[in-house]
Design an enzyme around this catalytic site. Structure first.
Site, PDB file in Angstrom:
ATOM      1  N   ARG A   1     -15.377 -64.059 -12.558  1.00  0.00           N
ATOM      2  CA  ARG A   1     -14.896 -63.021 -13.472  1.00  0.00           C
ATOM      3  C   ARG A   1     -13.495 -62.559 -13.104  1.00  0.00           C
ATOM      4  O   ARG A   1     -13.020 -62.793 -11.991  1.00  0.00           O
ATOM      5  CB  ARG A   1     -15.803 -61.797 -13.364  1.00  0.00           C
ATOM      6  CG  ARG A   1     -17.092 -61.943 -14.085  1.00  0.00           C
ATOM      7  CD  ARG A   1     -17.987 -60.761 -13.766  1.00  0.00           C
ATOM      8  NE  ARG A   1     -19.190 -60.811 -14.596  1.00  0.00           N
ATOM      9  CZ  ARG A   1     -20.312 -60.180 -14.319  1.00  0.00           C
ATOM     10  NH1 ARG A   1     -20.422 -59.468 -13.219  1.00  0.00           N
ATOM     11  NH2 ARG A   1     -21.341 -60.267 -15.128  1.00  0.00           N
TER      12      ARG A   1
ATOM     13  N   GLY B   1      -4.409 -31.388  -5.725  1.00  0.00           N
ATOM     14  CA  GLY B   1      -5.578 -32.228  -5.436  1.00  0.00           C
ATOM     15  C   GLY B   1      -5.809 -32.320  -3.929  1.00  0.00           C
ATOM     16  O   GLY B   1      -4.854 -32.391  -3.163  1.00  0.00           O
TER      17      GLY B   1
ATOM     18  N   GLY C   1      -2.642 -42.394  -8.228  1.00  0.00           N
ATOM     19  CA  GLY C   1      -1.255 -42.511  -7.747  1.00  0.00           C
ATOM     20  C   GLY C   1      -0.263 -41.800  -8.628  1.00  0.00           C
ATOM     21  O   GLY C   1       0.924 -41.782  -8.359  1.00  0.00           O
TER      22      GLY C   1
ATOM     23  N   ILE D   1      -2.412 -38.111  -1.622  1.00  0.00           N
ATOM     24  CA  ILE D   1      -2.823 -39.512  -1.481  1.00  0.00           C
ATOM     25  C   ILE D   1      -1.814 -40.414  -2.191  1.00  0.00           C
ATOM     26  O   ILE D   1      -1.729 -41.591  -1.910  1.00  0.00           O
ATOM     27  CB  ILE D   1      -4.243 -39.780  -2.038  1.00  0.00           C
ATOM     28  CG1 ILE D   1      -4.325 -39.514  -3.548  1.00  0.00           C
ATOM     29  CG2 ILE D   1      -5.285 -38.998  -1.284  1.00  0.00           C
ATOM     30  CD1 ILE D   1      -5.539 -40.153  -4.210  1.00  0.00           C
ATOM     31  N   ASP D   2      -1.029 -39.831  -3.136  1.00  0.00           N
ATOM     32  CA  ASP D   2      -0.123 -40.648  -3.960  1.00  0.00           C
ATOM     33  C   ASP D   2       1.115 -41.131  -3.196  1.00  0.00           C
ATOM     34  O   ASP D   2       1.785 -42.057  -3.656  1.00  0.00           O
ATOM     35  CB  ASP D   2       0.355 -39.848  -5.179  1.00  0.00           C
ATOM     36  CG  ASP D   2      -0.784 -39.296  -6.005  1.00  0.00           C
ATOM     37  OD1 ASP D   2      -1.879 -39.871  -5.948  1.00  0.00           O
ATOM     38  OD2 ASP D   2      -0.568 -38.294  -6.704  1.00  0.00           O
TER      39      ASP D   2
ATOM     40  N   ARG E   1     -10.010 -39.872  -2.796  1.00  0.00           N
ATOM     41  CA  ARG E   1      -9.632 -38.582  -2.209  1.00  0.00           C
ATOM     42  C   ARG E   1     -10.662 -38.059  -1.220  1.00  0.00           C
ATOM     43  O   ARG E   1     -10.387 -37.106  -0.475  1.00  0.00           O
ATOM     44  CB  ARG E   1      -9.445 -37.545  -3.318  1.00  0.00           C
ATOM     45  CG  ARG E   1      -8.294 -37.824  -4.236  1.00  0.00           C
ATOM     46  CD  ARG E   1      -7.489 -36.592  -4.537  1.00  0.00           C
ATOM     47  NE  ARG E   1      -8.254 -35.477  -5.011  1.00  0.00           N
ATOM     48  CZ  ARG E   1      -8.105 -34.924  -6.230  1.00  0.00           C
ATOM     49  NH1 ARG E   1      -7.241 -35.427  -7.084  1.00  0.00           N
ATOM     50  NH2 ARG E   1      -8.796 -33.872  -6.569  1.00  0.00           N
TER      51      ARG E   1
ATOM     52  N   GLU F   1      -2.954 -45.918 -12.120  1.00  0.00           N
ATOM     53  CA  GLU F   1      -3.278 -45.113 -13.326  1.00  0.00           C
ATOM     54  C   GLU F   1      -2.043 -44.791 -14.164  1.00  0.00           C
ATOM     55  O   GLU F   1      -2.150 -44.562 -15.369  1.00  0.00           O
ATOM     56  CB  GLU F   1      -3.981 -43.809 -12.918  1.00  0.00           C
ATOM     57  CG  GLU F   1      -3.108 -42.908 -12.047  1.00  0.00           C
ATOM     58  CD  GLU F   1      -3.752 -41.584 -11.674  1.00  0.00           C
ATOM     59  OE1 GLU F   1      -4.892 -41.313 -12.075  1.00  0.00           O
ATOM     60  OE2 GLU F   1      -3.087 -40.799 -10.957  1.00  0.00           O
TER      61      GLU F   1
ATOM     62  N   GLY G   1       1.441 -31.041  -2.487  1.00  0.00           N
ATOM     63  CA  GLY G   1       2.310 -32.076  -3.032  1.00  0.00           C
ATOM     64  C   GLY G   1       3.507 -31.453  -3.726  1.00  0.00           C
ATOM     65  O   GLY G   1       3.871 -30.306  -3.423  1.00  0.00           O
TER      66      GLY G   1
HETATM   67  O1  F6P Z   1      -2.154 -36.157  -6.911  1.00  0.00           O
HETATM   68  C1  F6P Z   1      -3.385 -36.577  -6.482  1.00  0.00           C
HETATM   69  C2  F6P Z   1      -4.217 -37.048  -7.624  1.00  0.00           C
HETATM   70  O2  F6P Z   1      -5.424 -37.499  -7.071  1.00  0.00           O
HETATM   71  C3  F6P Z   1      -3.577 -38.088  -8.534  1.00  0.00           C
HETATM   72  O3  F6P Z   1      -3.589 -39.368  -7.954  1.00  0.00           O
HETATM   73  C4  F6P Z   1      -4.401 -37.950  -9.789  1.00  0.00           C
HETATM   74  O4  F6P Z   1      -3.654 -38.331 -10.916  1.00  0.00           O
HETATM   75  C5  F6P Z   1      -4.696 -36.478  -9.839  1.00  0.00           C
HETATM   76  O5  F6P Z   1      -4.552 -35.998  -8.524  1.00  0.00           O
HETATM   77  C6  F6P Z   1      -6.070 -36.144 -10.351  1.00  0.00           C
HETATM   78  O6  F6P Z   1      -6.203 -34.767 -10.437  1.00  0.00           O
HETATM   79  P1  F6P Z   1      -7.572 -33.998 -10.617  1.00  0.00           P
HETATM   80  O7  F6P Z   1      -7.965 -33.486  -9.278  1.00  0.00           O
HETATM   81  O8  F6P Z   1      -7.238 -32.877 -11.540  1.00  0.00           O
HETATM   82  O9  F6P Z   1      -8.600 -34.925 -11.181  1.00  0.00           O
END
Ligand code: F6P
Length: 370
Positions: A186, A17, A194, A150-151, A297, A246, A126
């Site tokens: 709310r 990613g 993450g 980013i994680d 991102r 997530e 990563g």
């Molecule tokens: O590893 C970075 C990340 O943005 C994670 O936080 C997320 O779970 C994943 O990549 C999403 O991947 P994609 O680019 O396939 O949507």
């Protein structure tokens, strides 16, 4: 291991990613390499530029000049392109019956790099890209890894670039959600990325004044979050913000997965909706769910991310010059150091439960749903 060799040509690959700061690393590697008299090449879309050259009009590998990296430090994304579907160790292909399988194409990749006379490879990525780097290094490729995500879940570096930008954006979103949550009395649930680590949720949740933070490292019980929301109501604060990573899961339950595909990591997501629905039922309060997803991102890297990205890129080139291979550059403030790739990829870096930030959150009365 350190062994100085004559370098003429290096290549850069960005995989997995994207993360803000990738272009800053590419710029630093390219300029530092060119200034040493080396030729610098970019590989498109992870390693797909080498493994599937026919898909790219320029052949998938192209020379980088000072001109090609001009003015890109502040730009999000990667000028090389990236993918999380091109893992050479698990390369997807369609079999005769139409079903998708995986095969290991790492030997082919080594041959292709040799054919192009690439003396050293900088792989920016990563856990996936760095594990590929580790395998390539074991097959004789001179590899230097740069930790991106980013994680922030990569071990042996205090931080990865991209994380600060993601956390800053998530915090800014929480700031905005406060006023609307308060006006409507709310509950707002905010799902952040993450993967299997709670760094983004924790750091943005604490900085953005969340009332509950649910992270993968602490399986949650929503009745505890309900208690928190009701205690706030009794005290006159009639709104609540809940940040959910997530990868968070209920006690005794499982992680929410959107899709599973061959050749790539599982795609996570959906826990925010579940948490929102359940909290509305438990508390009777109107609840809304916001999924920040890929917004985390995109955009320009923060100053912090730009600077470490530039430092990482320059350190990668110094590693190549000094003959340090099979390593990842890492931040160990105030220094940038080198750690062996096999150690860096051994395990995921989770949020330690005794971390100062977790303690700070608890001291501030933030619930982890435990
Ligand atoms: O590893 C970075 C990340 O943005 C994670 O936080 C997320 O779970 C994943 O990549 C999403 O991947 P994609 O680019 O396939 O949507």
């Amino acid at each position: 291991m350190k062994r100085k060799v004559k370098i003429s040509r290096i290549a850069i690959s960005t995989g997995g990613g994207d993360a803000p700061g990738l272009n800053a690393v590419i710029r630093a590697v390219t300029i530092s390499g060119l200034n040493r008299g080396w030729e610098v090449f970019g590989i498109r879309d992870g390693f797909n530029g080498l493994l599937d050259p026919a898909s790219f009009p320029d052949g998938g590998v192209f020379p980088l000049s000072k001109q090609s990296v001009r003015g890109i430090t502040h730009l999000g994304g990667t000028i090389l392109g990236t993918t999380n579907k091109g893992n050479p160790l698990r390369f997807p292909y369609v079999g005769e019956d139409g079903s998708v399988h995986e095969k290991d194409r790492s030997d082919e990749l080594v041959e292709l790099l040799n054919k192009l006379k690439i003396d050293a490879l900088v792989t920016i990525g990563g856990d996936g890209s760095l594990s590929i780097g580790k395998v390539l290094a074991s097959k004789g490729v001179r590899v230097v890894g740069v930790p991106k995500t980013i994680d922030n879940d990569l071990d042996k570096t205090v931080i990865t670039f991209g994380f600060d930008t993601a956390v800053s954006f998530a915090t800014a979103c929480l700031d905005r959600l406060h006023s609307t949550a308060e006006s409507h009395r709310r509950v707002i649930v905010v799902e952040v990325m993450g993967r299997y680590a709670g760094w983004i949720a924790l750091n943005s949740g604490v900085s953005g004044g969340a009332n509950a933070i649910l992270i993968p490292e602490i399986p949650f019980d929503l009745s505890k979050v309900k208690e928190q929301i009701e205690a706030r109501d009794r005290a006159g604060s009639l709104f609540s913000l809940v940040v959910v990573a997530e990868g968070a899961r209920p006690k005794g339950g499982s992680i929410s997965v959107v899709s599973r595909e061959p050749g790539r990591a599982d795609l996570l997501g959906g826990v925010g909706e579940k948490v929102g629905r359940e909290l509305q039922a438990l508390t009777g309060k109107e609840t809304r769910v916001v999924v920040l997803g890929h917004l985390l991102r995109g955009g320009s890297p923060t100053t912090f991310d730009r600077l470490i990205a530039l430092r990482f890129g320059s350190a990668a080139v110094r590693a190549i010059e000094e003959g340090r291979f099979g390593v990842m550059v890492a931040l160990d403030p105030p220094k940038v150091k080198y750690v062996p790739l096999h150690l860096a990829t051994k395990r995921m870096k989770s949020v330690p439960l005794d971390s100062d930030v977790v303690k700070t959150a608890r001291d501030l009365g933030i619930s982890f749903g435990d």
